[in-house]
Design a protein around this motif. Sequence first.
Motif, PDB file in Angstrom:
ATOM      1  N   HIS A   4       0.818  -1.187  -0.059  1.00  0.00           N
ATOM      2  CA  HIS A   4      -0.027  -0.183   0.004  1.00  0.00           C
ATOM      3  C   HIS A   4       0.978   1.239   0.044  1.00  0.00           C
ATOM      4  O   HIS A   4       0.146   2.353   0.153  1.00  0.00           O
ATOM      5  N   ASP A   5       2.171   1.101  -0.205  1.00  0.00           N
ATOM      6  CA  ASP A   5       3.058   2.078  -0.139  1.00  0.00           C
ATOM      7  C   ASP A   5       3.284   2.930  -1.679  1.00  0.00           C
ATOM      8  O   ASP A   5       3.248   2.079  -2.608  1.00  0.00           O
ATOM      9  N   ILE A   6       3.232   4.264  -1.481  1.00  0.00           N
ATOM     10  CA  ILE A   6       3.630   4.940  -2.954  1.00  0.00           C
ATOM     11  C   ILE A   6       4.646   6.031  -2.444  1.00  0.00           C
ATOM     12  O   ILE A   6       4.369   6.747  -1.448  1.00  0.00           O
ATOM     13  N   ILE A   7       5.667   6.121  -2.888  1.00  0.00           N
ATOM     14  CA  ILE A   7       7.049   6.802  -2.737  1.00  0.00           C
ATOM     15  C   ILE A   7       7.185   8.080  -4.047  1.00  0.00           C
ATOM     16  O   ILE A   7       7.106   7.501  -5.133  1.00  0.00           O
ATOM     17  N   VAL A   8       6.896   9.113  -3.621  1.00  0.00           N
ATOM     18  CA  VAL A   8       7.162  10.138  -4.733  1.00  0.00           C
ATOM     19  C   VAL A   8       8.279  10.932  -4.527  1.00  0.00           C
ATOM     20  O   VAL A   8       8.528  11.396  -3.411  1.00  0.00           O
ATOM     21  N   ILE A   9       9.141  11.418  -5.586  1.00  0.00           N
ATOM     22  CA  ILE A   9      10.184  12.418  -5.442  1.00  0.00           C
ATOM     23  C   ILE A   9       9.902  13.293  -6.528  1.00  0.00           C
ATOM     24  O   ILE A   9       9.730  12.949  -7.608  1.00  0.00           O
ATOM     25  N   TYR A  10      10.218  14.653  -6.338  1.00  0.00           N
ATOM     26  CA  TYR A  10      10.173  15.716  -7.093  1.00  0.00           C
ATOM     27  C   TYR A  10      11.657  16.130  -7.153  1.00  0.00           C
ATOM     28  O   TYR A  10      12.498  16.281  -6.134  1.00  0.00           O
ATOM     29  N   GLY A  11      12.073  16.246  -8.409  1.00  0.00           N
ATOM     30  CA  GLY A  11      13.113  17.112  -8.614  1.00  0.00           C
ATOM     31  C   GLY A  11      13.731  17.047 -10.179  1.00  0.00           C
ATOM     32  O   GLY A  11      13.062  16.687 -11.130  1.00  0.00           O
TER      33      GLY A  11
END
Length: 392
Positions: A4-11
């Motif tokens: 159920h995890d979602i990992i988001v990275i902005y860059g």
Amino acid sequence: MRDHDIIVIYGKQIRNMAYEICMQAGLKDMILGKCASFEARIVLKPNLLGPVPASEGATTHPEIVEGVIRYLQEAGFRNLSVCEGSWVGDRTDDALLVCGYDTMLKRLGVPFVDLQKDKSRLVDCAGMNIRICEEPLSADFLINLPVMKGHCQTRMTCALKNMKGCIPNPEKRRFHQIGLFEPIGHLSAGLHQDFILTDSICSDLTFEDGGNPVVQNRIFAAADPVLNDAYCLQLMHLDETEVPYIRIAEQCGVGTADLSRASVRILTEKRGERGEACYYEKAECPPEGPAHNQTEAKTAGLIRVSELVHEVDSCSACYGRLVPVLRELEDEGVPVDRLRGICIGQGFRGKGGRLGIGSCTSGFEKSLPGCPPEEEKMKHWLRQLVEKLTDE
């Protein structure tokens, strides 16, 4: 990483972002937890639908693939491969070259398997038999690297639909004949995805073959492809009824579409004291802003000209070229309404008619040959056709 995890990275440091998200997800432990060996056969599947650079918003950035490979190699995994089969009408070898994968993979010592040339076998996908290529089926751990983008026939494509590149060309044509939603929903029940890293750097939110990229500077990871695509629906402001294959996949036991169960971690890229890229949690999502509004306007225009087309069982490569060309001609002042009723698709094989696009309409009074026709030839032919119809 949990289901159920979602990992988001902005860059903007794409290679570093991909490496970092693998670390944040604990990808090494995920692989060893499933396979218990550093000799596990790990297969990476990007989106290389055709010879379109990632900057156009259609294909997976090679920097993302490189970041994942470097992470895996440094973690001690060596049995890696990358596989893909471009859509019908384009050669995977051309996509590999134009998208910058050939030199990158040679430099990293990772083999590439062209799924257009791979063997395949029938697999029971939750009650639907689908022919799937051997390379992805042979994986001990399958990493899916899709692009979150629009699609001319399914409205959106990401993790679930990206698996369509893992079937041979005749099976791709069959998907279009029987309707895309059901087989796409069933496919991941027979071809399990273990880790998804989605390219949302500058995707085209209108059509799958790019040309209208919207800069988002974002990638995100998930272990559940259904939850991943449900999250994409939210990001793209779409309703689940517009993309029914997500619920179909959920019903097939592939995953859950319930975003209320998702745990979303958001990180942003900043510069450390030495100028290196560092990532910090609990960043606010950058606003969608004017770029998204412009995309909505483009989408509305594309939908409008698509109503001129009579489509029956067409392949994405053919239909996905026709509608943007019609929009370009409309923007140039060409009265494309005169083409109303133009036909396209496998459903017109052996039949007659007035106007048609592609080899499937070869029996029509006026038909442009090709499977699919080249975009420039299509545009030139349609422009001349409008002029003739105006004079008649």
